[in-house]
Write a protein that holds these residues in place. Structure first.
Motif, PDB file in Angstrom:
ATOM      1  N   GLY A  14       0.814  -1.211   0.000  1.00  0.00           N
ATOM      2  CA  GLY A  14       0.000   0.000   0.000  1.00  0.00           C
ATOM      3  C   GLY A  14       0.844   1.255   0.000  1.00  0.00           C
ATOM      4  N   THR A  15       0.369   2.285  -0.687  1.00  0.00           N
ATOM      5  CA  THR A  15       1.159   3.518  -0.818  1.00  0.00           C
ATOM      6  C   THR A  15       0.831   4.560   0.249  1.00  0.00           C
ATOM      7  OG1 THR A  15      -0.489   4.359  -2.387  1.00  0.00           O
ATOM      8  CG2 THR A  15       1.455   3.237  -3.302  1.00  0.00           C
ATOM      9  N   THR A  16      -0.118   4.269   1.120  1.00  0.00           N
ATOM     10  CA  THR A  16      -0.437   5.202   2.207  1.00  0.00           C
ATOM     11  C   THR A  16      -0.351   4.470   3.537  1.00  0.00           C
ATOM     12  OG1 THR A  16      -2.795   4.713   1.933  1.00  0.00           O
ATOM     13  CG2 THR A  16      -1.945   6.640   0.785  1.00  0.00           C
ATOM     14  N   ASP A  17      -0.138   5.230   4.568  1.00  0.00           N
ATOM     15  CA  ASP A  17       0.012   4.660   5.913  1.00  0.00           C
ATOM     16  C   ASP A  17      -1.348   4.640   6.608  1.00  0.00           C
ATOM     17  OD1 ASP A  17       0.992   3.661   8.241  1.00  0.00           O
ATOM     18  OD2 ASP A  17       1.864   5.554   8.945  1.00  0.00           O
ATOM     19  N   VAL A  18      -2.070   3.545   6.397  1.00  0.00           N
ATOM     20  CA  VAL A  18      -3.409   3.385   6.971  1.00  0.00           C
ATOM     21  C   VAL A  18      -3.428   2.082   7.765  1.00  0.00           C
ATOM     22  CG1 VAL A  18      -5.870   3.139   6.463  1.00  0.00           C
ATOM     23  CG2 VAL A  18      -4.446   4.620   5.048  1.00  0.00           C
ATOM     24  N   SER A  19      -4.091   2.079   8.886  1.00  0.00           N
ATOM     25  CA  SER A  19      -4.187   0.884   9.715  1.00  0.00           C
ATOM     26  C   SER A  19      -4.815  -0.265   8.933  1.00  0.00           C
ATOM     27  CB  SER A  19      -5.047   1.182  10.953  1.00  0.00           C
ATOM     28  OG  SER A  19      -5.376  -0.017  11.630  1.00  0.00           O
ATOM     29  N   ILE A  20      -4.077  -1.369   8.837  1.00  0.00           N
ATOM     30  CA  ILE A  20      -4.566  -2.519   8.096  1.00  0.00           C
ATOM     31  C   ILE A  20      -5.816  -3.110   8.759  1.00  0.00           C
ATOM     32  CG2 ILE A  20      -3.999  -4.832   7.263  1.00  0.00           C
ATOM     33  CD1 ILE A  20      -2.629  -2.503   5.815  1.00  0.00           C
ATOM     34  N   GLY A  21      -5.867  -3.035  10.086  1.00  0.00           N
ATOM     35  CA  GLY A  21      -7.039  -3.538  10.788  1.00  0.00           C
ATOM     36  C   GLY A  21      -8.299  -2.803  10.376  1.00  0.00           C
ATOM     37  N   LYS A  22      -8.193  -1.482  10.257  1.00  0.00           N
ATOM     38  CA  LYS A  22      -9.341  -0.683   9.838  1.00  0.00           C
ATOM     39  C   LYS A  22      -9.727  -0.987   8.397  1.00  0.00           C
ATOM     40  CE  LYS A  22      -8.544   3.244  12.942  1.00  0.00           C
ATOM     41  NZ  LYS A  22      -8.261   4.704  13.021  1.00  0.00           N
ATOM     42  N   VAL A  23      -8.709  -1.143   7.546  1.00  0.00           N
ATOM     43  CA  VAL A  23      -8.981  -1.462   6.146  1.00  0.00           C
ATOM     44  C   VAL A  23      -9.684  -2.807   6.034  1.00  0.00           C
ATOM     45  CG1 VAL A  23      -7.934  -1.960   3.911  1.00  0.00           C
ATOM     46  CG2 VAL A  23      -7.058  -0.083   5.300  1.00  0.00           C
ATOM     47  N   ALA A  24      -9.175  -3.807   6.752  1.00  0.00           N
ATOM     48  CA  ALA A  24      -9.765  -5.147   6.693  1.00  0.00           C
ATOM     49  C   ALA A  24     -11.201  -5.143   7.182  1.00  0.00           C
ATOM     50  CB  ALA A  24      -8.925  -6.118   7.526  1.00  0.00           C
ATOM     51  N   THR A  25     -11.446  -4.484   8.308  1.00  0.00           N
ATOM     52  CA  THR A  25     -12.802  -4.444   8.863  1.00  0.00           C
ATOM     53  C   THR A  25     -13.775  -3.779   7.895  1.00  0.00           C
ATOM     54  OG1 THR A  25     -11.939  -4.332  11.122  1.00  0.00           O
ATOM     55  CG2 THR A  25     -14.208  -3.625  10.784  1.00  0.00           C
ATOM     56  N   ALA A  26     -13.359  -2.642   7.337  1.00  0.00           N
ATOM     57  CA  ALA A  26     -14.239  -1.918   6.420  1.00  0.00           C
ATOM     58  C   ALA A  26     -14.453  -2.699   5.123  1.00  0.00           C
ATOM     59  CB  ALA A  26     -13.660  -0.545   6.125  1.00  0.00           C
ATOM     60  N   MET A  27     -13.391  -3.245   4.568  1.00  0.00           N
ATOM     61  CA  MET A  27     -13.485  -3.956   3.297  1.00  0.00           C
ATOM     62  C   MET A  27     -14.340  -5.207   3.427  1.00  0.00           C
ATOM     63  SD  MET A  27     -12.004  -2.612   0.615  1.00  0.00           S
ATOM     64  CE  MET A  27     -11.676  -4.041  -0.433  1.00  0.00           C
ATOM     65  N   ILE A  28     -14.063  -6.012   4.432  1.00  0.00           N
ATOM     66  CA  ILE A  28     -14.811  -7.270   4.580  1.00  0.00           C
ATOM     67  C   ILE A  28     -16.274  -6.987   4.910  1.00  0.00           C
ATOM     68  CG2 ILE A  28     -15.018  -9.383   5.931  1.00  0.00           C
ATOM     69  CD1 ILE A  28     -11.952  -9.263   6.292  1.00  0.00           C
ATOM     70  N   GLY A  29     -16.502  -5.997   5.777  1.00  0.00           N
ATOM     71  CA  GLY A  29     -17.871  -5.684   6.164  1.00  0.00           C
ATOM     72  C   GLY A  29     -18.744  -5.302   4.986  1.00  0.00           C
ATOM     73  N   VAL A  30     -18.291  -4.370   4.168  1.00  0.00           N
ATOM     74  CA  VAL A  30     -19.122  -3.915   3.050  1.00  0.00           C
ATOM     75  C   VAL A  30     -19.208  -4.973   1.958  1.00  0.00           C
ATOM     76  CG1 VAL A  30     -17.273  -2.768   1.741  1.00  0.00           C
ATOM     77  CG2 VAL A  30     -19.626  -1.939   1.560  1.00  0.00           C
ATOM     78  N   HIS A  31     -18.147  -5.767   1.792  1.00  0.00           N
ATOM     79  CA  HIS A  31     -18.170  -6.758   0.715  1.00  0.00           C
ATOM     80  C   HIS A  31     -18.944  -8.016   1.073  1.00  0.00           C
ATOM     81  CE1 HIS A  31     -15.103  -4.108  -1.065  1.00  0.00           C
ATOM     82  NE2 HIS A  31     -15.569  -4.595  -2.195  1.00  0.00           N
ATOM     83  N   VAL A  32     -19.210  -8.243   2.335  1.00  0.00           N
ATOM     84  CA  VAL A  32     -20.161  -9.294   2.691  1.00  0.00           C
ATOM     85  C   VAL A  32     -21.547  -8.921   2.167  1.00  0.00           C
ATOM     86  CG1 VAL A  32     -21.411 -10.349   4.613  1.00  0.00           C
ATOM     87  CG2 VAL A  32     -18.918 -10.199   4.691  1.00  0.00           C
ATOM     88  N   LEU A  33     -21.893  -7.651   2.301  1.00  0.00           N
ATOM     89  CA  LEU A  33     -23.185  -7.180   1.779  1.00  0.00           C
ATOM     90  C   LEU A  33     -23.213  -7.253   0.253  1.00  0.00           C
ATOM     91  CD1 LEU A  33     -23.713  -4.033   4.062  1.00  0.00           C
ATOM     92  CD2 LEU A  33     -24.683  -6.324   4.330  1.00  0.00           C
ATOM     93  N   ILE A  34     -22.124  -6.847  -0.383  1.00  0.00           N
ATOM     94  CA  ILE A  34     -22.054  -6.943  -1.843  1.00  0.00           C
ATOM     95  C   ILE A  34     -22.120  -8.399  -2.284  1.00  0.00           C
ATOM     96  CG2 ILE A  34     -20.564  -6.511  -3.842  1.00  0.00           C
ATOM     97  CD1 ILE A  34     -19.502  -4.055  -2.372  1.00  0.00           C
ATOM     98  N   GLY A  35     -21.549  -9.291  -1.467  1.00  0.00           N
ATOM     99  CA  GLY A  35     -21.583 -10.718  -1.787  1.00  0.00           C
ATOM    100  C   GLY A  35     -22.993 -11.266  -1.887  1.00  0.00           C
ATOM    101  N   ILE A  36     -23.925 -10.697  -1.127  1.00  0.00           N
ATOM    102  CA  ILE A  36     -25.312 -11.150  -1.212  1.00  0.00           C
ATOM    103  C   ILE A  36     -25.871 -10.858  -2.605  1.00  0.00           C
ATOM    104  CG2 ILE A  36     -27.641 -10.827  -0.295  1.00  0.00           C
ATOM    105  CD1 ILE A  36     -26.353 -10.136   2.410  1.00  0.00           C
ATOM    106  N   GLY A  37     -25.600  -9.652  -3.100  1.00  0.00           N
ATOM    107  CA  GLY A  37     -26.030  -9.328  -4.460  1.00  0.00           C
ATOM    108  C   GLY A  37     -25.361 -10.221  -5.485  1.00  0.00           C
ATOM    109  N   GLU A  38     -24.069 -10.472  -5.315  1.00  0.00           N
ATOM    110  CA  GLU A  38     -23.341 -11.379  -6.211  1.00  0.00           C
ATOM    111  C   GLU A  38     -23.970 -12.771  -6.201  1.00  0.00           C
ATOM    112  OE1 GLU A  38     -19.503 -12.408  -8.372  1.00  0.00           O
ATOM    113  OE2 GLU A  38     -20.031 -10.485  -7.502  1.00  0.00           O
ATOM    114  N   ALA A  39     -24.330 -13.243  -5.023  1.00  0.00           N
ATOM    115  CA  ALA A  39     -24.908 -14.578  -4.888  1.00  0.00           C
ATOM    116  C   ALA A  39     -26.259 -14.675  -5.583  1.00  0.00           C
ATOM    117  CB  ALA A  39     -25.044 -14.934  -3.408  1.00  0.00           C
ATOM    118  N   VAL A  40     -27.082 -13.640  -5.417  1.00  0.00           N
ATOM    119  CA  VAL A  40     -28.408 -13.652  -6.064  1.00  0.00           C
ATOM    120  C   VAL A  40     -28.265 -13.666  -7.583  1.00  0.00           C
ATOM    121  CG1 VAL A  40     -30.509 -12.303  -6.425  1.00  0.00           C
ATOM    122  CG2 VAL A  40     -29.567 -12.548  -4.122  1.00  0.00           C
ATOM    123  N   ILE A  41     -27.412 -12.799  -8.125  1.00  0.00           N
ATOM    124  CA  ILE A  41     -27.228 -12.735  -9.574  1.00  0.00           C
ATOM    125  C   ILE A  41     -26.678 -14.051 -10.104  1.00  0.00           C
ATOM    126  CG2 ILE A  41     -25.936 -11.605 -11.422  1.00  0.00           C
ATOM    127  CD1 ILE A  41     -25.961  -9.057  -9.662  1.00  0.00           C
TER     128      ILE A  41
END
Length: 355
Positions: free
Chosen positions: A166-193
């Motif tokens: 990564g090119t910026t200094d951002v907490s990986i824990g925060k990135v992981a929590t945010a990314m996984i959280g929102v993409h679980v919701l996106i995964g529901i749409g992916e699953a339906v399609i």
């Protein structure tokens, strides 16, 4: 989840490019075994369909949207190796023509969106099919679960890549929590399609679904209160009817893709997708770079100099579907012809000459 230029540093981008190139090389060899005269045309159509549906961002949370990744859908319909190639063709067309996903980040995007989603989803799909009852419904259920898991798996993969380069200094824990959280919701749409699409194809041509092969069940009849196998019926479907049915499926799939990209896409959510939202909220995008194809006539899924937004986006979608189906079909027909050439081995030629 298209990663733009500047999110990942050059060394890590180079490594993922090597990984992507290696996976594509392996997939090219594997696809020659998966493709035949029935499925080669379908593979090109699957790539075009994924391109079209990826234009349809759907809302998943306040101010966030998601779209199909397509790895699970492609793997189940045409096979995992061919699936990697399908999604890679889509990403290549999007990056070059539509300035969607960085060109220096192409290796990252292929690794994340084509390889990870396909491998994870197909491995889970095969495991589920083995334990579920052998039926078409089980294939649809397994498709739903596999697609659902594939999206957060891609989010985890991006987080790991970002942790390394990564090119910026951002907490990986925060990135992981945010990314996984929102993409679980996106995964529901992916699953339906994915489940709806796989179920629709199975309903009309189950023999064309790679993940459904070998799951046919003998018809059962109840005789004197007991279920017995029905006698095999003589083949009533002619080769001409089979080709006609396959052609009808291809045409209907292409028309559906054109309608989705050319018309329905206008009504897609305009909110940033999961990665864009997380990047903006946590500062991952501070060093994002302008896309090398930002001046493309089709950049941002619009036709340059066409003022009407509906017409501009619709034309761009139609062009994208057309280019993708042509490029994908060319790749898969070439692989099919290579397989046909390989089937004519020197040993068999020698045997014929000796007769």
């Amino acid at each position: 989840m298209h990663v733009p230029d500047g999110f990942i540093n050059a060394p890590t981008s180079a490594v993922t490019a090597v990984v992507a190139a290696g996976a594509i090389a392996v997939s090219l060899r594997g696809a020659r075994r998966e493709l035949d005269e029935r499925t080669a045309p379908l593979a090109g159509l699957v790539a075009a369909f994924i391109f079209a549906v990826q234009m349809l961002n759907f809302p998943v949370a306040a101010g966030t949207s998601g779209h199909l990744l397509g790895g699970a859908l492609a793997a189940i319909l045409v096979g995992p190796c061919t699936g990697v190639l399908c999604v890679s063709v889509v990403l290549l067309m999007q990056g070059i023509l539509f300035a969607d996903g960085g060109l220096t980040a192409l290796g990252v995007n292929i690794t994340d969106m084509a390889i990870v989603t396909t491998v994870v989803s197909y491995a889970l799909f095969r495991a589920l099919v083995k334990v579920l009852p052998r039926s078409r419904r089980s294939v649809t259920v397994a498709s739903f679960v596999a697609a659902l898991v594939s999206v957060p798996a891609a989010a985890v993969a991006f987080t790991l890549i970002y942790a390394i380069g990564g090119t910026t200094d951002v907490s990986i824990g925060k990135v992981a929590t945010a990314m996984i959280g929102v993409h679980v919701l996106i995964g529901i749409g992916e699953a339906v399609i994915t489940a709806l699409t796989v179920g629709a194809v199975i309903a009309v041509r189950p023999d064309l679904v790679h993940g459904a092969r070998g799951l046919e069940q003998r018809l059962k009849l109840r005789v004197n209160g007991e279920l017995v196998d029905a006698p095999s019926a003589p083949a009533a479907v002619t080769p001409v009817a089979v080709r006609t049915s396959r052609r009808a499926l291809w045409v209907s799939g292409l028309v559906t893709s054109l309608v989705l990209a050319g018309f329905v896409s206008y009504y897609a959510s305009s909110s940033p997708d999961g990665l864009e939202k997380v990047a903006a909220d946590h500062g991952i995008d501070r060093k994002a770079e302008q896309h090398a194809s930002a001046d493309s006539p089709l950049a941002d899924y619009g036709v340059k100099d066409v003022e009407d937004a509906r017409l501009s986006g619709g034309l761009a979608g139609v062009i994208g579907v057309g280019v993708t189906v042509v490029a994908g079909s060319a790749v898969f027909w070439t692989l099919r012809r290579r397989r046909a050439a390989d089937d004519v081995s020197p040993a068999s030629t020698t045997s014929v000459e000796n007769v």
